[in-house]
Design an enzyme around this catalytic site. Structure first.
Site, PDB file in Angstrom:
ATOM      1  N   VAL A 113      42.804 -64.479   7.561  1.00  8.93           N
ATOM      2  CA  VAL A 113      41.545 -64.454   8.311  1.00  8.93           C
ATOM      3  C   VAL A 113      41.709 -63.627   9.584  1.00  8.93           C
ATOM      4  CG1 VAL A 113      40.752 -66.671   7.406  1.00  8.93           C
ATOM      5  CG2 VAL A 113      42.172 -66.633   9.455  1.00  8.93           C
ATOM      6  N   HIS A 129      38.912 -65.708   2.245  1.00 14.43           N
ATOM      7  CA  HIS A 129      38.634 -66.851   3.118  1.00 14.43           C
ATOM      8  C   HIS A 129      37.907 -66.443   4.397  1.00 14.43           C
ATOM      9  CE1 HIS A 129      42.200 -69.028   0.983  1.00 14.43           C
ATOM     10  NE2 HIS A 129      41.090 -69.157   0.320  1.00 14.43           N
ATOM     11  N   CYS A 137      26.521 -68.823  13.277  1.00 15.31           N
ATOM     12  CA  CYS A 137      25.749 -69.952  13.800  1.00 15.31           C
ATOM     13  C   CYS A 137      25.443 -70.936  12.672  1.00 15.31           C
ATOM     14  CB  CYS A 137      24.442 -69.459  14.428  1.00 15.31           C
ATOM     15  SG  CYS A 137      23.352 -70.819  14.925  1.00 15.31           S
ATOM     16  N   THR A 199      52.623 -65.049  -0.068  1.00 19.01           N
ATOM     17  CA  THR A 199      51.783 -66.237  -0.277  1.00 19.01           C
ATOM     18  C   THR A 199      52.545 -67.279  -1.083  1.00 19.01           C
ATOM     19  OG1 THR A 199      49.713 -67.121  -1.151  1.00 19.01           O
ATOM     20  CG2 THR A 199      50.608 -65.210  -2.288  1.00 19.01           C
ATOM     21  N   ASN A 224      58.497 -61.837  -1.289  1.00 20.30           N
ATOM     22  CA  ASN A 224      58.528 -63.069  -0.496  1.00 20.30           C
ATOM     23  C   ASN A 224      59.994 -63.372  -0.191  1.00 20.30           C
ATOM     24  OD1 ASN A 224      58.255 -65.891   0.385  1.00 20.30           O
ATOM     25  ND2 ASN A 224      56.273 -65.892  -0.673  1.00 20.30           N
ATOM     26  N   ALA A 243      58.150 -59.059   3.910  1.00 16.96           N
ATOM     27  CA  ALA A 243      57.157 -58.022   3.596  1.00 16.96           C
ATOM     28  C   ALA A 243      57.333 -56.793   4.487  1.00 16.96           C
ATOM     29  CB  ALA A 243      55.751 -58.587   3.776  1.00 16.96           C
TER      30      ALA A 243
HETATM   31  P1  NAD Z   1      51.396 -70.320   3.213  1.00 18.11           P
HETATM   32  O1  NAD Z   1      51.544 -70.697   4.624  1.00 18.11           O
HETATM   33  O2  NAD Z   1      51.149 -71.364   2.215  1.00 18.11           O
HETATM   34  O3  NAD Z   1      52.654 -69.484   2.703  1.00 18.11           O
HETATM   35  C1  NAD Z   1      53.219 -68.464   3.422  1.00 18.11           C
HETATM   36  C2  NAD Z   1      54.183 -67.711   2.515  1.00 18.11           C
HETATM   37  O4  NAD Z   1      54.689 -66.591   3.235  1.00 18.11           O
HETATM   38  C3  NAD Z   1      55.401 -68.533   2.074  1.00 18.11           C
HETATM   39  O5  NAD Z   1      55.560 -68.382   0.679  1.00 18.11           O
HETATM   40  C4  NAD Z   1      56.570 -67.881   2.835  1.00 18.11           C
HETATM   41  O6  NAD Z   1      57.790 -67.923   2.100  1.00 18.11           O
HETATM   42  C5  NAD Z   1      56.075 -66.467   2.980  1.00 18.11           C
HETATM   43  N1  NAD Z   1      56.645 -65.697   4.091  1.00 18.11           N
HETATM   44  C6  NAD Z   1      57.127 -66.143   5.279  1.00 18.11           C
HETATM   45  N2  NAD Z   1      57.554 -65.099   6.030  1.00 18.11           N
HETATM   46  C7  NAD Z   1      57.328 -63.971   5.312  1.00 18.11           C
HETATM   47  C8  NAD Z   1      57.535 -62.583   5.543  1.00 18.11           C
HETATM   48  N3  NAD Z   1      58.085 -62.141   6.689  1.00 18.11           N
HETATM   49  N4  NAD Z   1      57.177 -61.709   4.558  1.00 18.11           N
HETATM   50  C9  NAD Z   1      56.630 -62.147   3.396  1.00 18.11           C
HETATM   51  N5  NAD Z   1      56.410 -63.450   3.131  1.00 18.11           N
HETATM   52  C10 NAD Z   1      56.748 -64.357   4.072  1.00 18.11           C
HETATM   53  O7  NAD Z   1      50.244 -69.259   3.283  1.00 18.11           O
HETATM   54  P2  NAD Z   1      49.192 -68.838   2.232  1.00 18.11           P
HETATM   55  O8  NAD Z   1      49.735 -68.970   0.862  1.00 18.11           O
HETATM   56  O9  NAD Z   1      48.712 -67.555   2.690  1.00 18.11           O
HETATM   57  O10 NAD Z   1      48.020 -69.909   2.324  1.00 18.11           O
HETATM   58  C11 NAD Z   1      47.651 -70.619   3.454  1.00 18.11           C
HETATM   59  C12 NAD Z   1      46.178 -70.489   3.835  1.00 18.11           C
HETATM   60  O11 NAD Z   1      46.154 -70.430   5.248  1.00 18.11           O
HETATM   61  C13 NAD Z   1      45.493 -69.247   3.373  1.00 18.11           C
HETATM   62  O12 NAD Z   1      44.365 -69.643   2.708  1.00 18.11           O
HETATM   63  C14 NAD Z   1      45.085 -68.467   4.631  1.00 18.11           C
HETATM   64  O13 NAD Z   1      43.682 -68.307   4.639  1.00 18.11           O
HETATM   65  C15 NAD Z   1      45.377 -69.354   5.768  1.00 18.11           C
HETATM   66  N6  NAD Z   1      46.144 -68.714   6.886  1.00 18.11           N
HETATM   67  C16 NAD Z   1      45.874 -67.458   7.313  1.00 18.11           C
HETATM   68  C17 NAD Z   1      46.618 -66.875   8.342  1.00 18.11           C
HETATM   69  C18 NAD Z   1      46.308 -65.477   8.777  1.00 18.11           C
HETATM   70  O14 NAD Z   1      45.167 -65.037   8.661  1.00 18.11           O
HETATM   71  N7  NAD Z   1      47.314 -64.702   9.223  1.00 18.11           N
HETATM   72  C19 NAD Z   1      47.636 -67.575   8.952  1.00 18.11           C
HETATM   73  C20 NAD Z   1      47.888 -68.892   8.510  1.00 18.11           C
HETATM   74  C21 NAD Z   1      47.126 -69.435   7.462  1.00 18.11           C
HETATM   75 ZN    ZN Z   2      21.636 -69.546  15.917  1.00 19.14          ZN
END
Ligand code: NAD
Ligand code: ZN
Length: 255
Positions: A113, A129, A137, A199, A224, A243
């Site tokens: 996000v 998401h 609003c 992810t 990952n 990554a």
């Molecule tokens: P998750 O927190 O479930 O998983 C994160 C994954 O990233 C893990 O598998 C981990 O091993 C891996 N990871 C950690 N460091 C890394 C790196 N340097 N390079 C590559 N991979 C790495 O996150 P998710 O599966 O994305 O789901 C969580 C939900 O939370 C999502 O729906 C998302 O919308 C939301 N979210 C978004 C953000 C953002 O926008 N940056 C941040 C936190 C959560």
């Molecule tokens: Zn409004």
């Protein structure tokens, strides 16, 4: 003979070459999660140092809590927003943007996000998401860039109707935007390679996209540092690493 470390490095190099080869022959669809933004200083939800050690996700990112007590929910969201608004894309986002410009990527489906793919220059980004760069609003549905709204007193109110403003992200209990669902389905239908980056693939329905692609015959390349629940069952090529380190190597190989 090679040491174990040298052996692993060789396998890793071979896997990078192999990934680049598969990507070179097609346009890949990319699926990203919060791991790709860790090097930009945005912590993932799960795991050490994650936000959820401090806040309960089901509670604070739930639409029901938000409606009941927007001020309490906003305290956490403001904390996230303050980090996100200053964050810069890292080499992982930048490599993907470059690969798209070179014609190797058809779209990025992201669960994030934070808007960092767009900041990096990626053009076709499907936000599964939503994002927190905009506020919506709850009463009149008008959208505002968050930078234009004063977050000094919480919750912020709609300048037009004084309704409560909510980050335009999908909260627990809210549906995935129809357009994101439709577009990602289309992408999955036609893709021959899906690149899954950072992810844990536990949040549905996005978690099932790699399996759908695989069932249609696509190669699933996963990046990952830790194996995920996809790794042993769905992934065809696992590039174990961060990554921000692995994607620049894939790009270098494509160049
Ligand atoms: P998750 O927190 O479930 O998983 C994160 C994954 O990233 C893990 O598998 C981990 O091993 C891996 N990871 C950690 N460091 C890394 C790196 N340097 N390079 C590559 N991979 C790495 O996150 P998710 O599966 O994305 O789901 C969580 C939900 O939370 C999502 O729906 C998302 O919308 C939301 N979210 C978004 C953000 C953002 O926008 N940056 C941040 C936190 C959560
Ligand atoms: Zn409004």
């Amino acid at each position: 003979m090679f040491s174990q470390e040298e052996g692993q490095e060789l396998v890793f190099r071979k896997n990078i070459k192999e990934a680049a080869e598969r990507i070179r022959n097609t346009k890949a669809v990319v699926l990203t999660g919060s791991g790709i933004s860790v090097a930009s200083g945005i912590m993932p939800f799960r795991g050490k140092g994650g936000l959820w050690e401090k806040y309960d996700p089901e509670e604070m990112a739930s639409i029901h809590t938000f409606r009941r007590n927007p001020r309490a929910a906003w305290v956490m969201h403001k904390e996230i927003y303050d980090v996100v608004k200053e964050a810069l894309p890292n080499p992982a986002h930048l490599s993907l943007a470059r690969m798209e410009a070179m014609g190797y990527i058809s779209s990025i489906i992201t669960q994030n996000v934070d808007g960092l793919h767009q900041k990096a220059g990626s053009k076709t980004v499907i936000e599964f998401h939503g994002n927190i760069i905009k506020l919506i609003c709850l009463d009149c549905s008008k959208l505002y860039p968050a930078v234009e709204i004063d977050l000094g007193s919480l919750p912020p109110l709609c300048p037009a109707c004084k309704g409560v403003l909510k980050p335009d992200a999908v909260f627990f209990g809210e549906p995935i935007p129809r357009e994101a669902l439709d577009r990602s389905q289309e992408e999955v239908q036609q893709c021959q390679v899906m690149l899954v980056v950072g992810t844990s693939a536990v949040v549905e329905p996005v978690a099932s996209l790699p399996r759908l692609a695989k069932n249609r015959g696509a190669d699933i390349i996963e990046i990952n540092p830790q194996p995920s629940q996809l790794t042993s069952s769905v992934t065809t090529l696992f590039l174990q690493g961060k990554a921000e380190e692995v994607l620049p190597k894939v790009l270098e190989e494509l160049n």
